[in-house]
Design an enzyme around this catalytic site. Structure first.
Site, PDB file in Angstrom:
ATOM      1  N   LYS A  33      15.636 -66.576  10.836  1.00 24.24           N
ATOM      2  CA  LYS A  33      16.426 -67.881  11.667  1.00 24.24           C
ATOM      3  C   LYS A  33      15.241 -68.023  13.089  1.00 24.24           C
ATOM      4  O   LYS A  33      14.373 -67.343  13.852  1.00 24.24           O
ATOM      5  CB  LYS A  33      16.998 -66.096  12.577  1.00 24.24           C
ATOM      6  CG  LYS A  33      18.024 -67.138  13.860  1.00 24.24           C
ATOM      7  CD  LYS A  33      19.315 -65.950  14.286  1.00 24.24           C
ATOM      8  CE  LYS A  33      20.251 -66.625  15.450  1.00 24.24           C
ATOM      9  NZ  LYS A  33      20.974 -65.120  16.371  1.00 24.24           N
ATOM     10  N   ASP A 125      31.203 -60.646  19.867  1.00 23.08           N
ATOM     11  CA  ASP A 125      31.876 -62.365  18.771  1.00 23.08           C
ATOM     12  C   ASP A 125      32.448 -61.774  17.473  1.00 23.08           C
ATOM     13  O   ASP A 125      31.940 -62.085  16.424  1.00 23.08           O
ATOM     14  CB  ASP A 125      30.781 -63.140  19.273  1.00 23.08           C
ATOM     15  CG  ASP A 125      31.189 -64.498  18.574  1.00 23.08           C
ATOM     16  OD1 ASP A 125      31.874 -64.897  18.924  1.00 23.08           O
ATOM     17  OD2 ASP A 125      29.909 -65.210  18.337  1.00 23.08           O
TER      18      ASP A 125
END
Length: 686
Positions: A33, A125
């Site tokens: 990432k 989330d």
């Protein structure tokens, strides 16, 4: 990076990109990432580093393991274990999963969530996009960008994070919340896995908020598809009142789950999964009350949505309604005025910075599920990620001027392809863009609607592209960047509040006297374009409503309405046209208009809306539009809303306008008075 061989791109978002890579020393696949530091505030970078700190300490088979992280001059790189499949890709192919397969995924998700809550971590989330499947189809949670590690002694949180489709009602209401908000999101995911759609799904953020707050799930319908144990488990998770939601003690012994939760050997003493002691419960309730008190002192309490009243009709109502519709169409369709001088052009630099947007697709309704048909829907939410790259004003104006000339010459390709249109739109989300650049952007984007010989097919393509690039939300955002007093939000939370689906913090704008003529010119052309777009397609109107809510710009719009009408006639007129169109076409979203006109703050330019001043304006267009605004406000809003604005001066002025020298004003006033005569507040004033 020398330790890894990048194989391909796995995904891309507003934060950066995720790559599939091979670790050279072991040959194992990993995920990289890569988060760009460019254009990021210190606050955002601190949030990314906090995500790394949280994930580094998590070790569970149902949570993506972080292997390493490091920083370069321009990037933050996080290396995690690689999972082969995204849950969303599975749903995209098959639509929904049978209960036995869903149950195994639920066991994994409950195990991961129990581990997080045991360690006082809230994910905040949870959604299918953040669930991955490994080669053995074991589900693993990922993406801890919104996660929060609750310190000992902290029992409730208030900062809003998450994705609206999976957001708990207490977050929608901006109330304090705890770990049970994650349990609601888990219920939404399970529901979607089984039924093909989240329990509340719509194309509008405003409508979604109302559904989550007030709509009930049809459990009788669900029971025809699901087992009793599964339905019972879902009911426990999807309780709107968090105090009635299923607890961890109940989850662990529930027949749908029992015996299949992977529990760590040791649970910390202050685990969120353990029942609270009487003293701790008392402390939690005290924190909740204090949090609500602090929030209420800053933000008005949300009000229930009221059903628009049905007005009484007179014997002239049918004839007047036809006249009203005809004149309203002529009046409110804003006429665009584009007057751009062509100057010397220079080469275009690399300007594109795409606006990240979230698309939720492959949605089924329960009724269609039984028929096997698939219906796709999209919830359009907006990630307003600022592009902080420096802008060379002269070069941008030269580029925009050259593009304007091409469009005038009939070369419209720059507006019929999303990638090229995004280049033109990008300054609207850049705080470094000058008023002159914004002015040119708005004028350029208006040209197709005013030049001759543009065929209908081409205009249809342009409208579609403008919807895809979220032009209206970007135009609203440009106004906020132009007027805002400061760029730092008052929230103490480390994650950027602009990415939240609901408003946080307090609106702070410059004094209107501080704005330059260039600023006003930009605002004028922005709202003229918005007014035109919302009148040619209700999808633009829906985007306008959602962007006002997401960006919390109620006060901004009210300030524009309070401008000196003589000097800034066009801005006020176009804002009125947009709000009137909203009331007429989307009366269920009329509370947005109410919040705008009743917006309260200590801003020096904030004042009550003076309808009499607008009705007495020397320009017929302003008198006419104000009449229609009053008309649709009275037709769609409850008694107390209109009565708060009503007085004898408004009544006398409206009746006087029935004898105005301009026919359009007379007709508008007559329609309005006929509608108002059926109202008690009209008859009460003599």
């Amino acid at each position: 990076m020398d330790k890894y061989e990048v194989i391909g791109t796995l995904g891309e978002g507003s934060f950066g990109r995720v790559y599939k890579a091979k670790q050279l020393s072991s040959g194992e696949f990993v995920a990289l990432k890569v988060i760009s530091k460019r254009g990021r505030s210190a606050k955002e970078l601190k949030g990314f580093r906090r995500e790394c700190e949280i994930q580094r300490d998590l070790h569970h088979p149902n949570i993506i393991q972080m292997l390493d992280s490091f920083e370069t001059e321009n990037e933050i790189v996080v290396i995690t274990e690689f999972a082969h499949t995204e849950l969303t890709s599975v749903l995209g192919k098959v639509g929904y999963l049978p209960e036995e397969k869903v149950q195994k995924i639920v066991w994994d998700l409950v195990s991961a969530l129990y581990y997080l809550h045991s360690n006082r971590v809230l994910h905040r989330d949870l959604k299918p996009q953040n669930i991955l499947l490994d080669i053995n189809n074991i589900a693993k949670l990922c993406d801890f960008g919104f996660a929060r590690n609750m310190s000992t002694g902290t029992h409730v949180l208030t900062s809003i994070k998450g994705t609206p489709l999976y957001m708990a009602p207490e977050l929608i209401d901006e109330k304090p919340y705890d770990y049970t908000a994650d349990l609601w999101s888990l219920g939404c995911i399970i529901y979607e896995l089984l039924m093909g759609t989240p329990p509340f799904c719509t194309s509008s953020i405003l409508h979604l908020i109302r559904l989550i707050k007030y709509e009930h799930i049809q459990w009788d319908t669900l029971s025809t598809f699901l087992s009793q144990n599964c339905t019972s488990f879902l009911k426990g998770l999807l309780q709107k009142n968090p105090s009635k939601r299923i607890t961890w003690n109940e989850i662990l012994v529930h027949p749908f789950i029992k015996g299949h939760v992977n529990i760590a050997k040791k649970t910390p003493p202050q685990s969120l999964t353990r029942p609270l002691s009487p003293n701790t419960s008392q402390a939690k309730e005290q924190q909740r009350k204090e949090s609500m008190k602090n929030k209420l002192s800053k933000i008005p309490s949300p009000k229930p949505v009221e059903t628009p009243s049905t007005s009484k009709t007179s014997k002239h109502s049918s004839e007047q309604q036809k006249k009203l519709n005809s004149q309203d169409m002529q009046n409110n369709n804003a006429h665009l005025d584009v007057d751009v001088k062509i100057t010397e052009s220079t080469d275009q630099k690399s300007l594109e910075n795409d606006l990240s947007n979230l698309r939720i697709s492959s949605i089924k309704t329960i009724e269609q599920l039984s028929q096997g048909s698939l219906v796709k829907s999209t919830l359009q939410t907006f990630n307003f990620i600022e592009d902080n790259q420096p802008i060379e004003t002269d070069e941008w104006i030269a580029f925009l001027t050259r593009t304007i000339q091409e469009i005038i010459d009939g070369e419209l390709v720059s507006l019929t392809e999303s990638s090229q249109a995004n280049v033109i739109v990008s300054p609207l989300r850049n705080p470094n863009a000058t008023s002159k650049v914004l002015n040119f952007v708005a004028r350029l984007l208006s040209i197709p609607f005013v030049i001759k010989d543009v065929n209908q097919d081409c205009l249809t393509k342009i409208r579609k592209v403008y919807l895809e690039v979220k032009l209206v939300p970007n135009l609203v955002y440009a106004c906020k960047l132009l007027l805002r007093e400061c760029r730092e939000d008052s929230s103490s939370d480390l994650s950027s509040p602009i990415n939240s689906p609901l408003p946080l913090g307090v609106e702070r704008y410059r004094k209107l006297s501080e704005l330059s003529e260039d600023d006003f010119q930009a605002i004028q052309h922005i709202f003229t374009l918005i007014a035109h777009l919302v009148h040619i397609d209700d999808d633009f109107l829906l985007q306008f409503c959602d962007s006002v809510v997401v960006l919390s710009v109620y006060l901004l719009v009210k300030l524009l309405l309070s401008l000196n009408v003589k000097a800034k006639l066009r801005i006020v007129a176009d804002v009125l046209a947009v709000l009137t169109r909203l009331l007429k076409q989307l009366p269920e979203n009329g509370d947005v208009v109410v919040k705008i006109i009743s917006s309260d703050s200590d801003h020096p330019d904030n004042a009550p809306l003076d309808l009499v001043d607008l009705l007495k304006h020397s320009e017929p267009l302003m008198r006419e539009r104000t009449c229609y605004f009053v008309l649709w406000l009275s037709k769609t809003q409850q008694f107390n809303v209109v009565r708060s604005l009503w007085n004898v001066s408004i009544k006398d002025t409206l009746e006087a306008l029935m004898y105005d020298s301009m026919e359009t004003v007379r007709n508008a006033a007559e329609c309005t008075v006929i509608e108002l005569k059926s109202k008690d507040y009209y008859r009460e004033i003599k």
